[in-house]
Scaffold this active site. Sequence first.
Site, short mmCIF file in Angstrom:
data_model
loop_
_atom_site.label_atom_id
_atom_site.label_comp_id
_atom_site.label_asym_id
_atom_site.label_seq_id
_atom_site.Cartn_x
_atom_site.Cartn_y
_atom_site.Cartn_z
N HIS A 134 0.81 -1.23 0.00
CA HIS A 134 0.00 0.00 0.00
C HIS A 134 0.84 1.28 0.00
O HIS A 134 0.34 2.35 0.31
CB HIS A 134 -0.98 -0.01 1.19
CG HIS A 134 -2.06 -1.05 1.05
ND1 HIS A 134 -2.90 -1.42 2.08
CD2 HIS A 134 -2.43 -1.79 -0.02
CE1 HIS A 134 -3.73 -2.35 1.65
NE2 HIS A 134 -3.46 -2.60 0.39
N CYS A 142 3.77 13.37 -7.60
CA CYS A 142 2.77 14.25 -8.20
C CYS A 142 1.51 13.44 -8.52
O CYS A 142 1.60 12.32 -9.03
CB CYS A 142 3.34 14.87 -9.47
SG CYS A 142 2.10 15.83 -10.36
P1 OAD Z 1 -7.37 -2.59 10.15
O1 OAD Z 1 -7.39 -1.34 10.96
O2 OAD Z 1 -8.51 -2.86 9.25
O3 OAD Z 1 -7.30 -3.84 11.13
C1 OAD Z 1 -6.36 -3.90 12.17
C2 OAD Z 1 -6.44 -5.29 12.79
O4 OAD Z 1 -5.42 -5.38 13.76
C3 OAD Z 1 -7.77 -5.60 13.47
O5 OAD Z 1 -8.22 -6.90 13.07
C4 OAD Z 1 -7.39 -5.61 14.96
O6 OAD Z 1 -8.15 -6.56 15.71
C5 OAD Z 1 -5.95 -6.04 14.89
N1 OAD Z 1 -5.13 -5.64 16.03
C6 OAD Z 1 -5.30 -4.58 16.88
N2 OAD Z 1 -4.32 -4.55 17.80
C7 OAD Z 1 -3.50 -5.60 17.54
C8 OAD Z 1 -2.31 -6.10 18.14
N3 OAD Z 1 -1.75 -5.51 19.19
N4 OAD Z 1 -1.74 -7.21 17.60
C9 OAD Z 1 -2.29 -7.82 16.51
N5 OAD Z 1 -3.41 -7.38 15.92
C10 OAD Z 1 -4.02 -6.30 16.41
O7 OAD Z 1 -5.97 -2.61 9.40
P2 OAD Z 1 -5.56 -3.39 8.08
O8 OAD Z 1 -6.19 -4.74 8.02
O9 OAD Z 1 -4.09 -3.28 7.98
O10 OAD Z 1 -5.31 0.71 3.23
O11 OAD Z 1 -6.22 -2.48 6.97
C11 OAD Z 1 -6.01 -2.81 5.64
C12 OAD Z 1 -5.96 -1.57 4.81
O12 OAD Z 1 -7.15 -0.82 4.97
C13 OAD Z 1 -4.87 -0.59 5.19
O13 OAD Z 1 -3.61 -0.90 4.63
C14 OAD Z 1 -5.39 0.68 4.67
C15 OAD Z 1 -6.80 0.56 5.19
O14 OAD Z 1 -7.73 1.39 4.77
C16 OAD Z 1 -5.07 1.84 2.59
O15 OAD Z 1 -4.78 2.88 3.15
C17 OAD Z 1 -5.13 1.70 1.11
#
Ligand code: OAD
Length: 262
Positions: A134, A142
Amino acid sequence: MNTAAENPQSPFHQAVHAIISARKVCILTGAGISAESGIPTFRDKQTGLWENYRAEDLANINAFHRDPQLVWSWYQWRRTLVQDKKPNPAHHALFEWVQKTPSTQSGQTQEVVLITQNVDDLHEQAGSTAAHLHGHLWKNRCADCHKPYEAPIDYQSDALLICEHCGGYVRPDIVWFGEMLPQQAWQHAELAASECDVFISIGTSSIVYPAAGLAGLAKSHGATIIEVNPNPTNAPVVDIQLEGKAGDILPALVAALNDNLT
Ligand code: OAD
Protein backbone atom coordinates in the site's frame (compact mmCIF):
# COMPACT_ATOMS: atom_id res chain seq x y z
CA MET A 1 -1.39 -27.58 34.43
CA ASN A 2 0.28 -26.92 31.11
CA THR A 3 0.74 -23.45 29.71
CA ALA A 4 -0.80 -22.88 26.28
CA ALA A 5 2.68 -23.05 24.76
CA GLU A 6 3.42 -26.44 26.40
CA ASN A 7 0.11 -28.10 25.52
CA PRO A 8 0.71 -30.10 22.32
CA GLN A 9 -2.93 -29.54 21.31
CA SER A 10 -2.76 -25.77 21.73
CA PRO A 11 -2.97 -23.52 18.66
CA PHE A 12 0.43 -22.13 19.68
CA HIS A 13 2.01 -25.59 19.60
CA GLN A 14 0.29 -26.41 16.30
CA ALA A 15 1.63 -23.17 14.83
CA VAL A 16 5.20 -23.95 15.95
CA HIS A 17 4.90 -27.45 14.49
CA ALA A 18 3.59 -26.14 11.15
CA ILE A 19 6.29 -23.47 10.92
CA ILE A 20 9.28 -25.68 11.74
CA SER A 21 8.20 -28.06 8.98
CA ALA A 22 7.73 -25.29 6.39
CA ARG A 23 10.23 -24.68 3.58
CA LYS A 24 8.55 -21.41 2.65
CA VAL A 25 6.71 -19.02 4.93
CA CYS A 26 4.80 -15.96 3.80
CA ILE A 27 3.93 -13.31 6.40
CA LEU A 28 1.38 -10.56 5.80
CA THR A 29 1.19 -7.75 8.34
CA GLY A 30 -1.46 -5.09 8.81
CA ALA A 31 -2.07 -2.06 11.01
CA GLY A 32 -2.45 -4.23 14.13
CA ILE A 33 1.27 -5.00 14.25
CA SER A 34 1.99 -1.29 14.70
CA ALA A 35 -0.81 -0.73 17.24
CA GLU A 36 1.49 -1.46 20.19
CA SER A 37 3.91 1.16 18.83
CA GLY A 38 1.12 3.70 19.34
CA ILE A 39 -0.13 4.00 15.75
CA PRO A 40 -3.93 3.74 15.61
CA THR A 41 -5.27 1.07 13.26
CA PHE A 42 -7.49 2.05 10.35
CA ARG A 43 -10.65 0.83 11.92
CA ASP A 44 -9.98 2.49 15.29
CA LYS A 45 -12.18 5.55 15.70
CA GLN A 46 -10.25 8.69 14.78
CA THR A 47 -9.67 11.34 17.41
CA GLY A 48 -9.51 15.11 17.77
CA LEU A 49 -10.03 17.16 14.64
CA TRP A 50 -10.62 14.06 12.58
CA GLU A 51 -13.14 12.26 14.78
CA ASN A 52 -15.99 12.85 12.35
CA TYR A 53 -14.15 11.29 9.40
CA ARG A 54 -13.67 7.66 8.49
CA ALA A 55 -10.18 6.68 7.26
CA GLU A 56 -11.73 4.89 4.26
CA ASP A 57 -13.32 8.18 3.15
CA LEU A 58 -9.96 10.00 3.20
CA ALA A 59 -7.55 7.32 1.90
CA ASN A 60 -9.41 7.60 -1.32
CA ILE A 61 -8.58 8.90 -4.80
CA ASN A 62 -12.05 10.43 -5.23
CA ALA A 63 -11.67 12.33 -1.95
CA PHE A 64 -8.36 13.78 -3.17
CA HIS A 65 -9.89 14.85 -6.49
CA ARG A 66 -12.80 16.44 -4.65
CA ASP A 67 -10.82 18.10 -1.86
CA PRO A 68 -7.01 17.75 -2.08
CA GLN A 69 -6.54 20.10 0.86
CA LEU A 70 -8.61 17.91 3.19
CA VAL A 71 -6.80 14.70 2.25
CA TRP A 72 -3.33 16.31 2.34
CA SER A 73 -4.06 17.80 5.79
CA TRP A 74 -5.14 14.39 7.06
CA TYR A 75 -1.92 12.78 5.87
CA GLN A 76 0.18 15.58 7.36
CA TRP A 77 -1.61 14.93 10.66
CA ARG A 78 -0.99 11.18 10.35
CA ARG A 79 2.69 11.90 9.69
CA THR A 80 2.98 13.94 12.89
CA LEU A 81 1.34 11.03 14.67
CA VAL A 82 3.73 8.42 13.27
CA GLN A 83 7.05 10.26 13.00
CA ASP A 84 8.39 9.45 16.48
CA LYS A 85 7.02 5.91 16.65
CA LYS A 86 9.41 2.99 17.11
CA PRO A 87 9.18 -0.72 16.29
CA ASN A 88 7.71 -2.91 19.05
CA PRO A 89 8.62 -6.47 20.11
CA ALA A 90 6.58 -7.91 17.19
CA HIS A 91 8.65 -6.06 14.56
CA HIS A 92 11.87 -7.01 16.35
CA ALA A 93 10.87 -10.68 16.61
CA LEU A 94 10.17 -10.87 12.87
CA PHE A 95 13.59 -9.41 12.13
CA GLU A 96 15.24 -11.83 14.55
CA TRP A 97 13.51 -14.72 12.77
CA VAL A 98 14.41 -13.70 9.24
CA GLN A 99 17.96 -12.43 9.76
CA LYS A 100 19.33 -15.65 11.19
CA THR A 101 18.58 -17.58 7.97
CA PRO A 102 16.17 -20.01 9.57
CA SER A 103 16.08 -23.68 8.74
CA THR A 104 13.36 -26.30 8.86
CA GLN A 105 13.27 -29.25 11.25
CA SER A 106 14.85 -31.38 8.53
CA GLY A 107 17.72 -28.91 8.10
CA GLN A 108 16.68 -27.23 4.85
CA THR A 109 16.98 -23.47 4.60
CA GLN A 110 13.65 -21.80 5.30
CA GLU A 111 12.59 -18.91 3.10
CA VAL A 112 10.55 -16.24 4.87
CA VAL A 113 8.92 -13.48 2.82
CA LEU A 114 7.52 -10.44 4.62
CA ILE A 115 4.72 -8.45 3.03
CA THR A 116 2.99 -5.50 4.64
CA GLN A 117 -0.10 -3.43 4.06
CA ASN A 118 1.33 -0.77 6.36
CA VAL A 119 2.63 2.52 5.07
CA ASP A 120 4.80 3.13 8.14
CA ASP A 121 8.46 2.08 8.11
CA LEU A 122 8.57 0.19 11.41
CA HIS A 123 9.60 -3.11 9.77
CA GLU A 124 12.52 -1.29 8.13
CA GLN A 125 13.41 0.48 11.39
CA ALA A 126 13.61 -2.98 12.98
CA GLY A 127 15.97 -4.10 10.20
CA SER A 128 13.56 -6.14 8.03
CA THR A 129 12.93 -5.84 4.33
CA ALA A 130 9.20 -5.84 3.56
CA ALA A 131 7.27 -5.59 0.31
CA HIS A 132 4.88 -2.66 0.76
CA LEU A 133 1.56 -3.35 -0.95
CA HIS A 134 0.00 0.00 0.00
CA GLY A 135 2.96 2.35 -0.49
CA HIS A 136 4.94 4.55 1.88
CA LEU A 137 3.81 7.30 4.22
CA TRP A 138 7.13 9.15 3.92
CA LYS A 139 7.24 9.29 0.12
CA ASN A 140 5.40 11.75 -2.12
CA ARG A 141 4.68 12.07 -5.80
CA CYS A 142 2.77 14.25 -8.20
CA ALA A 143 -0.91 13.32 -8.50
CA ASP A 144 -0.84 14.20 -12.21
CA CYS A 145 2.55 13.30 -13.75
CA HIS A 146 3.44 10.77 -10.98
CA LYS A 147 7.06 12.02 -10.71
CA PRO A 148 8.51 11.63 -7.20
CA TYR A 149 8.57 14.77 -5.05
CA GLU A 150 11.76 14.56 -3.03
CA ALA A 151 12.19 17.99 -1.41
CA PRO A 152 12.05 17.96 2.40
CA ILE A 153 8.56 18.45 3.80
CA ASP A 154 7.46 20.29 6.94
CA TYR A 155 4.91 17.92 8.45
CA GLN A 156 3.52 20.70 10.64
CA SER A 157 2.34 22.62 7.58
CA ASP A 158 -0.92 21.83 5.82
CA ALA A 159 -0.10 23.92 2.74
CA LEU A 160 -0.58 22.00 -0.49
CA LEU A 161 2.62 21.43 -2.48
CA ILE A 162 2.94 21.84 -6.21
CA CYS A 163 4.87 19.58 -8.59
CA GLU A 164 7.84 21.42 -10.11
CA HIS A 165 7.47 19.48 -13.38
CA CYS A 166 3.80 19.92 -14.26
CA GLY A 167 2.13 22.10 -11.60
CA GLY A 168 -0.06 19.25 -10.29
CA TYR A 169 -0.71 18.70 -6.60
CA VAL A 170 1.73 16.60 -4.60
CA ARG A 171 0.20 13.60 -2.80
CA PRO A 172 1.51 10.85 -0.54
CA ASP A 173 2.88 7.85 -2.44
CA ILE A 174 0.22 5.61 -0.96
CA VAL A 175 -2.22 3.25 -2.64
CA TRP A 176 -5.73 4.55 -2.08
CA PHE A 177 -9.08 2.88 -2.43
CA GLY A 178 -9.87 2.78 -6.11
CA GLU A 179 -6.19 2.47 -7.16
CA MET A 180 -4.00 -0.38 -8.38
CA LEU A 181 -1.35 -1.91 -6.14
CA PRO A 182 2.32 -1.44 -7.20
CA GLN A 183 2.89 -4.20 -9.75
CA GLN A 184 6.26 -5.44 -8.51
CA ALA A 185 5.25 -5.69 -4.85
CA TRP A 186 1.97 -7.40 -5.78
CA GLN A 187 3.63 -9.98 -8.05
CA HIS A 188 6.15 -10.73 -5.29
CA ALA A 189 3.28 -11.18 -2.81
CA GLU A 190 1.23 -13.43 -5.12
CA LEU A 191 4.22 -15.63 -5.84
CA ALA A 192 5.18 -15.90 -2.16
CA ALA A 193 1.56 -16.72 -1.18
CA SER A 194 1.13 -19.32 -3.87
CA GLU A 195 4.43 -21.07 -3.08
CA CYS A 196 4.40 -21.01 0.72
CA ASP A 197 3.74 -23.93 3.06
CA VAL A 198 2.63 -21.63 5.88
CA PHE A 199 0.95 -18.23 5.56
CA ILE A 200 0.80 -16.01 8.65
CA SER A 201 -1.60 -13.11 8.78
CA ILE A 202 -0.73 -10.65 11.55
CA GLY A 203 -2.81 -7.69 12.74
CA THR A 204 -5.09 -7.31 9.77
CA SER A 205 -8.88 -7.20 9.59
CA SER A 206 -8.59 -9.01 6.22
CA ILE A 207 -11.31 -6.97 4.61
CA VAL A 208 -9.34 -4.89 2.10
CA TYR A 209 -8.72 -6.63 -1.20
CA PRO A 210 -6.64 -7.68 -3.02
CA ALA A 211 -4.30 -8.11 0.00
CA ALA A 212 -7.03 -9.93 1.92
CA GLY A 213 -7.16 -12.53 -0.85
CA LEU A 214 -3.55 -13.66 -0.33
CA ALA A 215 -4.47 -16.07 2.48
CA GLY A 216 -7.06 -17.73 0.24
CA LEU A 217 -4.52 -17.98 -2.57
CA ALA A 218 -2.03 -19.63 -0.21
CA LYS A 219 -4.70 -22.00 1.07
CA SER A 220 -5.73 -23.01 -2.45
CA HIS A 221 -2.11 -24.09 -3.00
CA GLY A 222 -2.14 -26.21 0.16
CA ALA A 223 -0.65 -23.83 2.77
CA THR A 224 -1.58 -23.83 6.44
CA ILE A 225 -3.02 -20.44 7.44
CA ILE A 226 -2.16 -18.94 10.83
CA GLU A 227 -3.74 -15.75 12.14
CA VAL A 228 -2.36 -13.54 14.94
CA ASN A 229 -4.98 -11.12 16.21
CA PRO A 230 -6.53 -10.23 19.59
CA ASN A 231 -9.89 -10.04 17.78
CA PRO A 232 -10.06 -13.12 15.56
CA THR A 233 -11.51 -12.41 12.13
CA ASN A 234 -13.15 -15.86 12.06
CA ALA A 235 -12.27 -16.05 8.39
CA PRO A 236 -13.00 -19.62 7.21
CA VAL A 237 -9.58 -19.75 5.56
CA VAL A 238 -7.76 -19.69 8.94
CA ASP A 239 -6.47 -23.05 10.23
CA ILE A 240 -4.69 -21.93 13.40
CA GLN A 241 -5.84 -18.96 15.41
CA LEU A 242 -3.33 -17.31 17.75
CA GLU A 243 -5.54 -15.00 19.74
CA GLY A 244 -3.57 -12.18 21.31
CA LYS A 245 -1.41 -9.16 20.66
CA ALA A 246 1.34 -9.43 18.07
CA GLY A 247 3.81 -7.96 20.58
CA ASP A 248 3.16 -10.87 22.96
CA ILE A 249 2.74 -13.71 20.48
CA LEU A 250 5.54 -13.11 17.99
CA PRO A 251 8.44 -12.97 20.49
CA ALA A 252 7.08 -16.18 22.10
CA LEU A 253 6.70 -17.83 18.70
CA VAL A 254 10.21 -16.93 17.56
CA ALA A 255 11.66 -18.11 20.90
CA ALA A 256 9.79 -21.41 20.50
CA LEU A 257 11.07 -21.80 16.94
CA ASN A 258 14.62 -21.22 18.16
CA ASP A 259 14.15 -23.79 20.97
CA ASN A 260 12.76 -26.39 18.60
CA LEU A 261 15.53 -26.01 16.07
CA THR A 262 18.57 -25.84 18.34
P1 OAD B 1 -7.37 -2.59 10.15
O1 OAD B 1 -7.39 -1.34 10.96
O2 OAD B 1 -8.51 -2.86 9.25
O3 OAD B 1 -7.30 -3.84 11.13
C1 OAD B 1 -6.36 -3.90 12.17
C2 OAD B 1 -6.44 -5.29 12.79
O4 OAD B 1 -5.42 -5.38 13.76
C3 OAD B 1 -7.77 -5.60 13.47
O5 OAD B 1 -8.22 -6.90 13.07
C4 OAD B 1 -7.39 -5.61 14.96
O6 OAD B 1 -8.15 -6.56 15.71
C5 OAD B 1 -5.95 -6.04 14.89
N1 OAD B 1 -5.13 -5.64 16.03
C6 OAD B 1 -5.30 -4.58 16.88
N2 OAD B 1 -4.32 -4.55 17.80
C7 OAD B 1 -3.50 -5.60 17.54
C8 OAD B 1 -2.31 -6.10 18.14
N3 OAD B 1 -1.75 -5.51 19.19
N4 OAD B 1 -1.74 -7.21 17.60
C9 OAD B 1 -2.29 -7.82 16.51
N5 OAD B 1 -3.41 -7.38 15.92
C10 OAD B 1 -4.02 -6.30 16.41
O7 OAD B 1 -5.97 -2.61 9.40
P2 OAD B 1 -5.56 -3.39 8.08
O8 OAD B 1 -6.19 -4.74 8.02
O9 OAD B 1 -4.09 -3.28 7.98
O10 OAD B 1 -5.31 0.71 3.23
O11 OAD B 1 -6.22 -2.48 6.97
C11 OAD B 1 -6.01 -2.81 5.64
C12 OAD B 1 -5.96 -1.57 4.81
O12 OAD B 1 -7.15 -0.82 4.97
C13 OAD B 1 -4.87 -0.59 5.19
O13 OAD B 1 -3.61 -0.90 4.63
C14 OAD B 1 -5.39 0.68 4.67
C15 OAD B 1 -6.80 0.56 5.19
O14 OAD B 1 -7.73 1.39 4.77
C16 OAD B 1 -5.07 1.84 2.59
O15 OAD B 1 -4.78 2.88 3.15
C17 OAD B 1 -5.13 1.70 1.11
